[in-house]
Motif scaffolding. Sequence first.
Motif, short mmCIF file in Angstrom:
data_model
loop_
_atom_site.label_atom_id
_atom_site.label_comp_id
_atom_site.label_asym_id
_atom_site.label_seq_id
_atom_site.Cartn_x
_atom_site.Cartn_y
_atom_site.Cartn_z
N ALA A 87 21.54 39.54 49.37
CA ALA A 87 21.48 39.72 47.91
C ALA A 87 20.67 38.59 47.26
CB ALA A 87 22.88 39.78 47.31
N LYS A 88 20.87 37.36 47.73
CA LYS A 88 20.10 36.23 47.19
C LYS A 88 18.63 36.36 47.53
CE LYS A 88 19.62 31.20 47.03
NZ LYS A 88 18.61 31.37 46.01
N LEU A 89 18.35 36.64 48.79
CA LEU A 89 16.95 36.75 49.21
C LEU A 89 16.25 37.91 48.49
CD1 LEU A 89 14.74 35.62 51.06
CD2 LEU A 89 15.46 37.28 52.77
N ASP A 90 16.93 39.03 48.34
CA ASP A 90 16.33 40.17 47.64
C ASP A 90 15.95 39.82 46.21
OD1 ASP A 90 16.55 41.76 49.90
OD2 ASP A 90 18.31 42.87 49.17
N LEU A 91 16.82 39.09 45.51
CA LEU A 91 16.51 38.68 44.14
C LEU A 91 15.25 37.83 44.11
CD1 LEU A 91 17.17 38.32 41.09
CD2 LEU A 91 18.56 36.35 41.77
N VAL A 92 15.20 36.84 44.98
CA VAL A 92 14.06 35.93 45.00
C VAL A 92 12.78 36.66 45.34
CG1 VAL A 92 13.05 33.95 46.21
CG2 VAL A 92 15.45 33.90 45.51
N LEU A 93 12.82 37.49 46.36
CA LEU A 93 11.60 38.20 46.77
C LEU A 93 11.16 39.21 45.73
CD1 LEU A 93 12.21 38.66 50.60
CD2 LEU A 93 10.91 36.87 49.41
N VAL A 154 17.18 29.63 51.08
CA VAL A 154 16.19 28.87 50.31
C VAL A 154 15.00 28.53 51.21
CG1 VAL A 154 15.75 26.67 49.13
CG2 VAL A 154 17.83 27.98 48.62
N GLY A 155 15.28 28.17 52.44
CA GLY A 155 14.19 27.88 53.37
C GLY A 155 13.35 29.10 53.68
N LEU A 156 13.98 30.24 53.79
CA LEU A 156 13.25 31.47 54.10
C LEU A 156 12.43 31.98 52.91
CD1 LEU A 156 15.88 33.51 56.14
CD2 LEU A 156 13.80 32.41 57.00
N GLU A 157 12.83 31.62 51.71
CA GLU A 157 12.18 32.15 50.51
C GLU A 157 10.68 31.90 50.49
OE1 GLU A 157 14.37 30.30 47.33
OE2 GLU A 157 16.11 31.61 47.65
N SER A 158 10.24 30.83 51.09
CA SER A 158 8.82 30.49 51.04
C SER A 158 8.03 30.98 52.26
CB SER A 158 8.64 28.99 50.88
OG SER A 158 9.21 28.32 51.99
#
Length: 185
Positions: A87-93, A154-158
């Motif tokens: 859910a966090k990663l989906d929001l960021v992406l 957070v690390g994967l976001e970039s």
Amino acid sequence: MGGDRLAEVLDATYDCLTRFGVRRTTMDDIATAVGMSRSAVYQYVRNKDDAVRRVAGRLHDQALARAEAVASTELPPADRVRGILQAKLDLVLALAGASPHTAELLDAKARLYGDICTDFTTRLRQLLAEVFTEAGISTVEPTEAADIGIALVVGLESTHDARRLLGPATEALLTGLLGAPDAAR
């Protein structure tokens, strides 16, 4: 009807944010995008800052609702952790992919909506800690495990392949925190 029009105003605000960013978006831009007069838009939001804040809140609330839904299921702890992190990663992406400008809505230091971002992360941390507590992890404190999980995302976001990497990265994290994959289920 008022709620529908508010949603239209917020949708138009988001559209303007993707094109112009927070600073360059104006109430005139929002009014034009929604097809209303500027004075009509003021019936639904106080000003541009209010519109931007509501958009940020809506996006974070939707992601949080997805995380809370998966956290409250009877799924094994490992699957719930995966769902919360997803859910966090989906929001960021989604925000980063829509436009470089919409990624601004993730800035916890932003004056207009930083508290929304911070509250979102705090609530995700609580959800993760609850799942880790229920799973009975003993390698670290549940809140530390939650912090590690959030740091992983957070690390994967970039990274360019974040969606694909979330699965194996989460598996490695859960194996370390919960034991062998079979024990984590």
